[in-house]
Each structure stands twice: as structure tokens, then as C-alpha cells.
Motif scaffolding. Structure first.
Motif, mmCIF file in Angstrom:
data_model
loop_
_atom_site.group_PDB
_atom_site.id
_atom_site.type_symbol
_atom_site.label_atom_id
_atom_site.label_comp_id
_atom_site.label_asym_id
_atom_site.label_seq_id
_atom_site.Cartn_x
_atom_site.Cartn_y
_atom_site.Cartn_z
ATOM 1 N N UNK A 55 0.844 -1.199 0.000
ATOM 2 C CA UNK A 55 0.000 0.000 0.000
ATOM 3 C C UNK A 55 0.878 1.248 0.000
ATOM 4 N N UNK A 56 0.588 2.158 -0.918
ATOM 5 C CA UNK A 56 1.305 3.433 -0.953
ATOM 6 C C UNK A 56 0.296 4.574 -0.892
ATOM 7 N N UNK A 57 0.692 5.668 -0.252
ATOM 8 C CA UNK A 57 -0.142 6.869 -0.145
ATOM 9 C C UNK A 57 0.718 8.071 -0.506
ATOM 10 N N UNK A 89 -8.333 -1.949 2.789
ATOM 11 C CA UNK A 89 -7.686 -0.952 3.633
ATOM 12 C C UNK A 89 -8.738 -0.272 4.504
ATOM 13 N N UNK A 90 -8.300 0.379 5.568
ATOM 14 C CA UNK A 90 -9.212 1.100 6.462
ATOM 15 C C UNK A 90 -8.439 2.192 7.184
ATOM 16 N N UNK A 91 -9.178 3.178 7.673
ATOM 17 C CA UNK A 91 -8.569 4.254 8.453
ATOM 18 C C UNK A 91 -9.587 4.768 9.453
ATOM 19 N N UNK A 92 -9.131 5.476 10.457
ATOM 20 C CA UNK A 92 -10.016 6.027 11.484
ATOM 21 C C UNK A 92 -9.489 7.382 11.923
ATOM 22 N N UNK A 174 0.359 -3.595 4.515
ATOM 23 C CA UNK A 174 1.145 -2.868 5.489
ATOM 24 C C UNK A 174 0.422 -1.654 6.044
ATOM 25 N N UNK A 175 0.990 -1.042 7.065
ATOM 26 C CA UNK A 175 0.437 0.151 7.697
ATOM 27 C C UNK A 175 1.162 1.384 7.186
ATOM 28 N N UNK A 176 0.395 2.418 6.908
ATOM 29 C CA UNK A 176 0.976 3.678 6.467
ATOM 30 C C UNK A 176 0.435 4.810 7.346
#
Length: 575
Positions: A55-57, A89-92, A174-176
């Protein structure tokens, strides 16, 4: 012997060479096979590693800059899986932020990037500005993240200052961690000048009259505000062009009979009409309930209206010359004062607008009519005191005096410019000067109690009686002429204490009215017995069941609680 020795040496050499070649060949094959096998293994490892999701941002950090209370800033990230396939993917919310809508933002992404949009809003409303014991303000700040039609919102109360917030994205690749930088500017960092009212309408005045009004100057911040009045005569002609084509009419009434009850100002009674239930706020008409309407007649080429909403959802319609208009909704969830342009470029002449309020509560400040020829008075016709000052959190009162001496009949307007350490603010002044025509007039005030109408030109002389009997002041009802004005005669007043009713007539004997029980109270001024220039009718009604009379310049006012009154005719002509 020598030959045998040579033969032996030759055979020994061949034997050694053959042995070496036999030994070397398998080693070479082994190396080749080993290298081939190793290549296959490495290829498998490489393929296996290429298929692993990543995962890339981009970008990893966004700087939203400075945000003032009431403003919103936007940013955008691109999220992508650089390997083939799709990953979740997910985010908070950032740490210590409160979730108010949605829990987490989830989605899928392939090697085609998707947009992760961010919206950061700092609240301006005083309801959302919290004060701590330290008197340091905090601002309700909300953050919204949105991707692929899904969103979540979180919030936190933040003080003014610089911030760098981390947002974590979790995935099988992975975590970003991405970062958002911003700075909140406090309201107190910027002095704010406020003028109330910002537009002064002095109505219609005779030449030689001096009118005084007051403007409230307020600093809405906690920083020092330094201001001074800039002479309007020093402004360029170009600066005054717009003013010379516009005439502002205020709906404000300073002489309301009681708090919460709105009455149309005297100088607008011929052009303004209210339908339904109306109350007042700050002296302006405020619609109450549904099915309220206001109608305003004007002469010009266009018109705009100044109004303010006091509810979240308003439903209203606007008509121009009885034709409904399709105008933009400038009030939706906006509680500040707005100027709504209704029409421009009309044929110069008589027109009418009607605003019908079906739901909600609208406060109407006034209208601005276009196409009026506005003149400027001579130097010194407007004076302002004080000329300058410094203001903290208090309110300063600015006295404005307008002198109509030496002004020819017509429409006049000018600007009062306030310069400060944060820029300029402008107050506008408008007045109509009437033709004197040799006719002097006097103001006649209306006091009411229990449907009894008491008209007087000298309320100060009758103040004791008015107070003791509980009469309520409703303002100037009309104007009468001074004695010996050509075409006029005395206007007499009687009172019946049993019926609690006042009666008026220009005939000393009552004009055929039986005056039994009525006490003569004197002359209140002179009234015209036929139409004169700039006069209007004063109508009279009578209720046979109560024996009471009612007078008004509005031919349609005998409705509502005045039902049962019978029209008797015209009592005379007044200004």
C-alpha cells in the motif's frame, strides 16, 4: 631403453590427462545444473515477492495552511496498491478525536489509485466556541475523510495554534501513516469593526430640519481597534457612482408601541403592507408563524432586500409584480444578514414585490431601490461626533447629525467612512427633502388603550393624563398643518369617559354627530378639507355595538380586532 622411457612418459601423460578430464566434467555439469536450479529458485522468489501487496499513499503529508474560525480547508491523498490484485484498507480518526459520524472508513484498492479526500472545518459560531477557566478560547474543529462515496467525521476542540495530526491507514499491504498540518487563527487575533445600523434612512423631511441619529460601533475581538472618520467629501466621484443610483429604505421603527409589536413607520405607510402575524426584532418586522407576507411598492429600475433568517429551514416565495421569481436560496442554513437581489434592469416606473413566508422566521431590515437619482449635500451637511477613538470590547456610540438647510427638494445620500487598523467600514445615509410649498406641518402622535385612539400634537403637555390612564404610545400617526394654512381648518377633539371613546371633526358642532356625553378637549391642529399636494385621506369607522370610533390613513386597517366597525367616510386630508 630410451624409447621405452619415452613411451612410458607418454602413456603416463595420457593417463593423467584422461583422469583429469573425467574428473573435471562432472564438476562442470554440477555447477551448470546448480546455477540453473538456483536461477529457477531465485525466479520463484522474485515472482513471489512481486505478488506481495504493498500500500502506498501520496503525498505523505499535506499542509492546509492557516484556517480562521468559520473557514474550511481541503486536501487530497492518492491511495494505491503497487502490486497486482486488490487489497482491503481502512482508516479512522486521529488519536483523541471523537467520532460523530461513521466508525471507520473502509475500502478496496488496486493498482489504480483512488482519492482520499479530507475536509477540515473550524467552527465560528459562538455556540461552538468553548471557554475554559483560563479564558483561552477553543474552537470546535471537525475532520471529514471521504473515499469512493463513503465517509466518516470526527471532531475535537482545539485552541488556536499550529498542529500536525497523524492518520493511520491499515491494510494487508502494510500500515501507512499520513500527516495533516494546519494552523488555527484565533478570532481575537484580528480586530473586527461592526456598525449598527450600517444604513441610515431618515425618511422624508422638510428643508431646514436637523435630524440626529446614532450608530453603534463595536469591536468583536479582544484586540485594540483604532478608528477615525474619513470625510466623505474627499471621496472621488467614481467612488460615489453606485450610491448615486440607489436609495435605501429602512423598515426600522424607533417608535414602537410596545416590545414585540411591529408597526409600519410613518413614511412607509403608503408603500408597505403586512399580511399575517408579525412581531418585531431590533425594531424590524419579524414573521411569526406561517402564511405571513410583506408587500412593498416602489418606483425604479430594480430592488434588493436585506433580510436575515432566524430558523434553520425557511420556506418563502418572492413575487415581482405578482409573478413568482426563481431566485437562489441565500438563506439555507445561513443565519447572517444577507442582501438578496430581486430584480435589476426593469423599466423605470411603478413596481411591487411581495415576500410570502410559508415556514420559518425572517427578519426584514429594508430594501434598496435602484434607478433613483441621488444627490449629495453641501460640505458639512453631515457631521459626526466623535471623529475618532479606540475601542476594546465595549460599544461606542457615534452621533450623526444631518442638516437639511439649503437643500432643494429631492433624494439625498452620502457615506460615512470609518478607517481603522484593519481596513475600512462604510455607513450610508439617505434622506428625502420635501417641497415646503409654504405649508408648515406638525407631528401628531397616536396613543391607544382598549381600542380608543387618542391623537395629540403635544404629548409632553398631556403626559400625566397619558401615564395615569395607561395609554400606549404607537408613534407618529400623521401630520396636521399649522393654523392659518390656506385650505385647512381646525381639527377638534372630544372624549366620552363612559364609552371611553375619542371623536374628531373639523366642524365645531360635530358635523351632525350627537355629542351627548362627549367632553370637548380642544384643537390638535389644522386639517385639509380637500385634497392638497402631498396629502392623504384620514378615514373614520364607527362600531354601533360599542359606540367607539376608529381613525387611520390605511383604508384596509379596520380588520381583525376592529371587526364590526362600519366605514363612515373621510375625516379630512393629512400629511
Amino acid at each position: 631403453m630410451f624409447k621405452k622411457f619415452i613411451y612410458f612418459i607418454s602413456m603416463f601423460t595420457v593417463l593423467i590427462f584422461w583422469s583429469f578430464n573425467s574428473y573435471a566434467q562432472p564438476r562442470s555439469d554440477y555447477k551448470t545444473n546448480q546455477q540453473h536450479s538456483s536461477g529457477i529458485a531465485n525466479s520463484k522468489n522474485i515472482n513471489k515477492e512481486e505478488q506481495r501487496p504493498v500500500l502506498t499513499v501520496t503525498p505523505r503529508e499535506i499542509d492546509l495552511g492557516s484556517i480562521r474560525p468559520g473557514e474550511t480547508a481541503f486536501g487530497e491523498f492518492a491511495v494505491k496498491n503497487i502490486a497486482p490484485g486488490v487489497i482491503d484498507w481502512s482508516t479512522s480518526c486521529p488519536e483523541e478525536w471523537e467520532i460523530i459520524a461513521g466508525k471507520t472508513l473502509r475500502g478496496t484498492v488496486s493498482n489504480e489509485p483512488i482519492s482520499l479526500r479530507l475536509e477540515l472545518k473550524v467552527a465560528e459560531s459562538k455556540v461552538n466556541v468553548l471557554w475554559e477557566k483560563s479564558r483561552i478560547p477553543t474552537y470546535r474543529t471537525s475532520m471529514k475523510l471521504e473515499a469512493a462515496g463513503k465517509e466518516f467525521i470526527c471532531q475535537k476542540d482545539l485552541k488556536a495554534g499550529q498542529y500536525r495530526k497523524a492518520i493511520r491507514l491499515m491494510s494487508t499491504g502494510g500500515q501507512r501513516t499520513i500527516f495533516v498540518d494546519f494552523r488555527i487563527h484565533a478570532l481575537q487575533e484580528i480586530p473586527s469593526i461592526s456598525l449598527n445600523p450600517q444604513r441610515l434612512d431618515l425618511g422624508a423631511q422638510l428643508p431646514g430640519k436637523i435630524i440626529s441619529k446614532r450608530i453603534e460601533l463595536t469591536n468583536k475581538s479582544r484586540e485594540m481597534l483604532r478608528w477615525s472618520v474619513f470625510p466623505s467629501q474627499a471621496r472621488s466621484t467614481e467612488f460615489m457612482k453606485e450610491l448615486q443610483k440607489e436609495r435605501y429604505f429602512s423598515f426600522h421603527n424607533e417608535e414602537l408601541p410596545e416590545q414585540g409589536k411591529y408597526v409600519i413607520p410613518e413614511h412607509l405607510k403608503d408603500s408597505m403592507e403586512l399580511i399575517g402575524k408579525w412581531t418585531e426584532k431590533n425594531g424590524h418586522p419579524l414573521s411569526k408563524g406561517s402564511a405571513c407576507a410583506i408587500k412593498f411598492r416602489f418606483n425604479g429600475t430594480g430592488i434588493s432586500v436585506f433580510l436575515q433568517s432566524h430558523t434553520e429551514d425557511d420556506k418563502y416565495s418572492i413575487y415581482l409584480n405578482d409573478v413568482m421569481l426563481n431566485l437562489p436560496d441565500v438563506l439555507s442554513r445561513e443565519w447572517g444578514k444577507k442582501e438578496l437581489l430581486i430584480a435589476d434592469g426593469l423599466t423605470d416606473g411603478p413596481h411591487a414585490i411581495t415576500i410570502v413566508i410559508r415556514e420559518g422566521s425572517l427578519e426584514l431590515e429594508g430594501v434598496k431601490v435602484f434607478g433613483k437619482e441621488i444627490m449629495r449635500g453641501p460640505k458639512g451637511w453631515i457631521t459626526v461626533f466623535p471623529h475618532s477613538g479606540t475601542t476594546m470590547s465595549e460599544t461606542d456610540y457615534i452621533n450623526v447629525k444631518v442638516d437639511t438647510s439649503y437643500l432643494a427638494p429631492g433624494h439625498y445620500g452620502d457615506q460615512i467612512v470609518f478607517k481603522s487598523n484593519i481596513g475600512e467600514e462604510i455607513a450610508e445615509v439617505f434622506v428625502d427633502v420635501l417641497s415646503d410649498s409654504g405649508h408648515k406641518v406638525i407631528d401628531v402622535y397616536l396613543y391607544s388603550k382598549d381600542l380608543d385612539s387618542l391623537f395629540t400634537a403635544d404629548p409632553q403637555a398631556e403626559s400625566i393624563r397619558l401615564i395615569q390612564n395607561g395609554y400606549l404610545k404607537e408613534g407618529i400617526a400623521f401630520r396636521l398643518f399649522v393654523p392659518q394654512t390656506p385650505g385647512t381648518t381646525s381639527f377638534f377633539r372630544w372624549y366620552n369617559p363612559l364609552l371611553k371613546d375619542h371623536f374628531y371633526h373639523y366642524d365645531r358642532t360635530g358635523g351632525g354627530k350627537k355629542l351627548d356625553g362627549y367632553v370637548y378637549e380642544g384643537i390638535i391642529g389644522n386639517i385639509a378639507t380637500s385634497r392638497m399636494t402631498n396629502t392623504r385621506e384620514l378615514y373614520r369607522w364607527f362600531n354601533p355595538s360599542t359606540g367607539k370610533h376608529y381613525y387611520s390613513t390605511n383604508p384596509k386597517s379596520a380588520t381583525g380586532k376592529r371587526r364590526g366597525y362600519r366605514f363612515e367616510g373621510i375625516a379630512g386630508y393629512v400629511r
